[in-house]
Design a protein around this motif. Structure first.
Motif, PDB file in Angstrom:
ATOM      1  N   TYR A   1      42.979  42.913  47.021  1.00 54.82           N
ATOM      2  CA  TYR A   1      43.512  44.466  47.173  1.00 54.82           C
ATOM      3  C   TYR A   1      42.483  45.323  47.250  1.00 54.82           C
ATOM      4  O   TYR A   1      41.514  45.107  46.886  1.00 54.82           O
ATOM      5  CB  TYR A   1      44.560  44.614  46.336  1.00 54.82           C
ATOM      6  CG  TYR A   1      46.180  44.350  46.228  1.00 54.82           C
ATOM      7  CD1 TYR A   1      46.385  43.414  47.112  1.00 54.82           C
ATOM      8  CD2 TYR A   1      46.895  44.780  45.256  1.00 54.82           C
ATOM      9  CE1 TYR A   1      47.765  42.882  47.155  1.00 54.82           C
ATOM     10  CE2 TYR A   1      48.070  44.151  45.098  1.00 54.82           C
ATOM     11  CZ  TYR A   1      48.610  43.073  46.065  1.00 54.82           C
ATOM     12  OH  TYR A   1      49.813  42.518  45.941  1.00 54.82           O
ATOM     13  N   ARG A   2      42.940  46.641  48.059  1.00 52.14           N
ATOM     14  CA  ARG A   2      41.902  47.766  48.030  1.00 52.14           C
ATOM     15  C   ARG A   2      42.728  48.919  47.931  1.00 52.14           C
ATOM     16  O   ARG A   2      43.192  49.721  48.714  1.00 52.14           O
ATOM     17  CB  ARG A   2      41.094  47.829  49.140  1.00 52.14           C
ATOM     18  CG  ARG A   2      39.705  48.929  48.921  1.00 52.14           C
ATOM     19  CD  ARG A   2      39.082  49.216  50.084  1.00 52.14           C
ATOM     20  NE  ARG A   2      37.730  50.033  49.741  1.00 52.14           N
ATOM     21  CZ  ARG A   2      37.175  50.819  50.656  1.00 52.14           C
ATOM     22  NH1 ARG A   2      37.389  50.568  51.977  1.00 52.14           N
ATOM     23  NH2 ARG A   2      36.068  51.562  50.228  1.00 52.14           N
ATOM     24  N   LEU A   3      43.224  49.237  46.611  1.00 51.50           N
ATOM     25  CA  LEU A   3      44.160  50.342  46.414  1.00 51.50           C
ATOM     26  C   LEU A   3      43.672  51.128  45.091  1.00 51.50           C
ATOM     27  O   LEU A   3      44.567  51.453  44.301  1.00 51.50           O
ATOM     28  CB  LEU A   3      45.625  49.656  46.139  1.00 51.50           C
ATOM     29  CG  LEU A   3      46.303  48.952  47.114  1.00 51.50           C
ATOM     30  CD1 LEU A   3      47.524  48.304  46.859  1.00 51.50           C
ATOM     31  CD2 LEU A   3      46.575  49.885  48.330  1.00 51.50           C
ATOM     32  N   PRO A   4      42.641  52.092  45.226  1.00 53.00           N
ATOM     33  CA  PRO A   4      41.815  52.122  46.285  1.00 53.00           C
ATOM     34  C   PRO A   4      40.617  50.847  45.911  1.00 53.00           C
ATOM     35  O   PRO A   4      39.752  50.968  46.470  1.00 53.00           O
ATOM     36  CB  PRO A   4      41.150  53.440  46.408  1.00 53.00           C
ATOM     37  CG  PRO A   4      41.300  53.936  44.872  1.00 53.00           C
ATOM     38  CD  PRO A   4      42.490  53.272  44.505  1.00 53.00           C
ATOM     39  N   LYS A   5      40.547  50.666  44.735  1.00 52.22           N
ATOM     40  CA  LYS A   5      39.648  49.718  44.104  1.00 52.22           C
ATOM     41  C   LYS A   5      39.741  48.521  44.538  1.00 52.22           C
ATOM     42  O   LYS A   5      41.025  47.973  44.801  1.00 52.22           O
ATOM     43  CB  LYS A   5      39.610  49.995  42.406  1.00 52.22           C
ATOM     44  CG  LYS A   5      38.706  48.851  41.750  1.00 52.22           C
ATOM     45  CD  LYS A   5      39.006  48.834  40.376  1.00 52.22           C
ATOM     46  CE  LYS A   5      38.173  47.858  39.542  1.00 52.22           C
ATOM     47  NZ  LYS A   5      38.353  47.804  38.129  1.00 52.22           N
ATOM     48  N   VAL A   6      38.754  47.658  44.805  1.00 49.59           N
ATOM     49  CA  VAL A   6      38.810  46.195  45.432  1.00 49.59           C
ATOM     50  C   VAL A   6      39.217  45.405  44.124  1.00 49.59           C
ATOM     51  O   VAL A   6      38.411  45.390  43.051  1.00 49.59           O
ATOM     52  CB  VAL A   6      37.492  45.795  46.108  1.00 49.59           C
ATOM     53  CG1 VAL A   6      37.622  44.255  46.379  1.00 49.59           C
ATOM     54  CG2 VAL A   6      37.398  46.561  47.198  1.00 49.59           C
ATOM     55  N   SER A   7      40.203  44.707  44.163  1.00 48.60           N
ATOM     56  CA  SER A   7      40.641  43.850  42.995  1.00 48.60           C
ATOM     57  C   SER A   7      41.561  42.831  43.681  1.00 48.60           C
ATOM     58  O   SER A   7      41.661  42.536  44.690  1.00 48.60           O
ATOM     59  CB  SER A   7      41.665  44.624  42.015  1.00 48.60           C
ATOM     60  OG  SER A   7      42.820  44.948  42.819  1.00 48.60           O
ATOM     61  N   GLY A   8      41.965  41.797  42.607  1.00 50.76           N
ATOM     62  CA  GLY A   8      42.780  40.853  42.950  1.00 50.76           C
ATOM     63  C   GLY A   8      44.195  41.335  43.084  1.00 50.76           C
ATOM     64  O   GLY A   8      44.412  42.351  42.615  1.00 50.76           O
ATOM     65  N   PRO A   9      45.317  40.652  43.641  1.00 49.09           N
ATOM     66  CA  PRO A   9      46.684  41.196  43.712  1.00 49.09           C
ATOM     67  C   PRO A   9      47.273  41.246  42.345  1.00 49.09           C
ATOM     68  O   PRO A   9      46.614  40.504  41.417  1.00 49.09           O
ATOM     69  CB  PRO A   9      47.302  40.266  44.451  1.00 49.09           C
ATOM     70  CG  PRO A   9      46.518  38.819  44.070  1.00 49.09           C
ATOM     71  CD  PRO A   9      45.025  39.318  43.957  1.00 49.09           C
ATOM     72  N   TRP A  10      48.321  41.898  42.397  1.00 43.30           N
ATOM     73  CA  TRP A  10      49.142  42.274  41.005  1.00 43.30           C
ATOM     74  C   TRP A  10      49.762  40.741  40.690  1.00 43.30           C
ATOM     75  O   TRP A  10      50.113  40.205  41.302  1.00 43.30           O
ATOM     76  CB  TRP A  10      50.236  43.063  41.042  1.00 43.30           C
ATOM     77  CG  TRP A  10      49.778  44.456  41.551  1.00 43.30           C
ATOM     78  CD1 TRP A  10      48.211  45.162  41.193  1.00 43.30           C
ATOM     79  CD2 TRP A  10      50.237  45.440  42.254  1.00 43.30           C
ATOM     80  NE1 TRP A  10      48.195  46.201  41.742  1.00 43.30           N
ATOM     81  CE2 TRP A  10      49.378  46.567  42.755  1.00 43.30           C
ATOM     82  CE3 TRP A  10      51.529  45.842  43.139  1.00 43.30           C
ATOM     83  CZ2 TRP A  10      49.648  47.625  43.205  1.00 43.30           C
ATOM     84  CZ3 TRP A  10      51.814  46.605  43.765  1.00 43.30           C
ATOM     85  CH2 TRP A  10      50.783  47.867  43.897  1.00 43.30           C
ATOM     86  N   ALA A  11      49.639  40.659  39.296  1.00 44.22           N
ATOM     87  CA  ALA A  11      50.005  39.185  38.615  1.00 44.22           C
ATOM     88  C   ALA A  11      51.458  39.217  39.081  1.00 44.22           C
ATOM     89  O   ALA A  11      52.164  38.152  39.342  1.00 44.22           O
ATOM     90  CB  ALA A  11      50.162  39.058  37.141  1.00 44.22           C
ATOM     91  N   ILE A  12      52.402  40.414  38.998  1.00 50.30           N
ATOM     92  CA  ILE A  12      53.904  40.074  39.294  1.00 50.30           C
ATOM     93  C   ILE A  12      54.105  39.607  40.532  1.00 50.30           C
ATOM     94  O   ILE A  12      55.200  39.310  41.026  1.00 50.30           O
ATOM     95  CB  ILE A  12      54.681  41.165  38.786  1.00 50.30           C
ATOM     96  CG1 ILE A  12      54.326  42.499  39.719  1.00 50.30           C
ATOM     97  CG2 ILE A  12      54.519  41.686  37.253  1.00 50.30           C
ATOM     98  CD1 ILE A  12      55.285  43.800  39.541  1.00 50.30           C
ATOM     99  N   THR A  13      53.136  39.843  41.537  1.00 48.59           N
ATOM    100  CA  THR A  13      53.461  39.476  43.052  1.00 48.59           C
ATOM    101  C   THR A  13      52.864  37.904  43.190  1.00 48.59           C
ATOM    102  O   THR A  13      52.853  37.870  44.252  1.00 48.59           O
ATOM    103  CB  THR A  13      52.980  40.581  43.926  1.00 48.59           C
ATOM    104  OG1 THR A  13      51.617  40.507  43.752  1.00 48.59           O
ATOM    105  CG2 THR A  13      53.490  41.809  43.734  1.00 48.59           C
ATOM    106  N   THR A  14      52.364  37.441  42.431  1.00 50.18           N
ATOM    107  CA  THR A  14      51.275  36.402  42.503  1.00 50.18           C
ATOM    108  C   THR A  14      51.774  35.038  42.090  1.00 50.18           C
ATOM    109  O   THR A  14      51.969  35.018  40.873  1.00 50.18           O
ATOM    110  CB  THR A  14      49.927  36.725  42.103  1.00 50.18           C
ATOM    111  OG1 THR A  14      49.486  37.733  42.647  1.00 50.18           O
ATOM    112  CG2 THR A  14      48.877  35.537  42.429  1.00 50.18           C
TER     113      THR A  14
END
Length: 210
Positions: free
Chosen positions: A156-169
């Motif tokens: 994701y980039r929301l705005p930080k670049v990160s992994g996706p949220w755990a609850i959606t993965t």
């Protein structure tokens, strides 16, 4: 639509960059939420569109797939591991109570998948990469010649670049492996499912991947 690179245009979202869709070498990549169909079709009017590809079987990516494919008479393509989820509108959820509750929410209409994509398949000037984790059949698109990456929701980039949220993965550890794989490519342009494009800063992916 906004021109981003050779053969790549980003469709304008509402709000911008929250749910992204791209036109890539005549292929519509992702279709946002069910509410986006009119906006997508309006922007695609007059454009050459030959197929529709879904990076993964989540309702904010195949939400308008059925409507767009029906309106434009397009074949739908998706990663082999996500075909059943799209054709039955039943995405694979992660562990826990909240994902289980989310899975009971109303889903977009199902749609038949005409082409099951696998590692190494070609989509225009891009190559398909299998990058499971966020969903079992998640795919990314990679173009070596200019180091352009369409990563779906591996990052994701929301705005930080990160992994996706755990609850959606579906599987966070597998997604972490996919993050490391994509970061190792050192892309010059990264296009996300959620967030603004990232140019000439591959170290941000590396840091996010850990």
């Amino acid at each position: 639509m906004r021109h981003l690179g050779e053969g790549i245009q980003q469709l304008v979202g509402v709000p911008p960059h929250l749910f992204n869709a791209y036109l890539v070498d005549g292929v519509l990549v992702d279709a946002c939420t069910p509410a986006a169909s009119r906006r997508l079709l309006r922007q695609l009017k007059g454009a050459e569109v030959n197929a529709h590809l879904v990076t993964h079987a989540h309702p904010d990516h195949f939400g308008s797939s059925h409507a767009v494919c029906e309106a434009l008479d397009l074949p739908l393509w998706a990663g082999a591991g996500d075909v059943e989820a799209i054709e039955t509108a039943t995405p694979v959820t992660g562990p826990g109570r909240i994902p289980a509750l989310m899975s009971k929410m109303k889903m977009p209409p199902p749609h038949p998948v005409a082409r099951a994509l696998r590692e190494g398949d070609e989509v225009g000037s891009f190559t398909v990469l299998d990058v499971p984790g966020h969903s079992p059949g998640h795919i990314a698109l990679w173009r070596e010649k200019d180091r352009t990456l369409i990563c779906g929701d591996v990052f994701y980039r929301l705005p930080k670049v990160s992994g996706p949220w755990a609850i959606t993965t579906a599987d966070m550890e597998r997604n972490r492996e996919s993050m490391r794989r994509l970061a190792a490519l050192r892309p010059r342009l990264v296009l996300f499912g959620h967030g603004r494009p990232l140019r000439d800063d591959p170290d941000r992916l590396t840091r996010a991947a850990g």
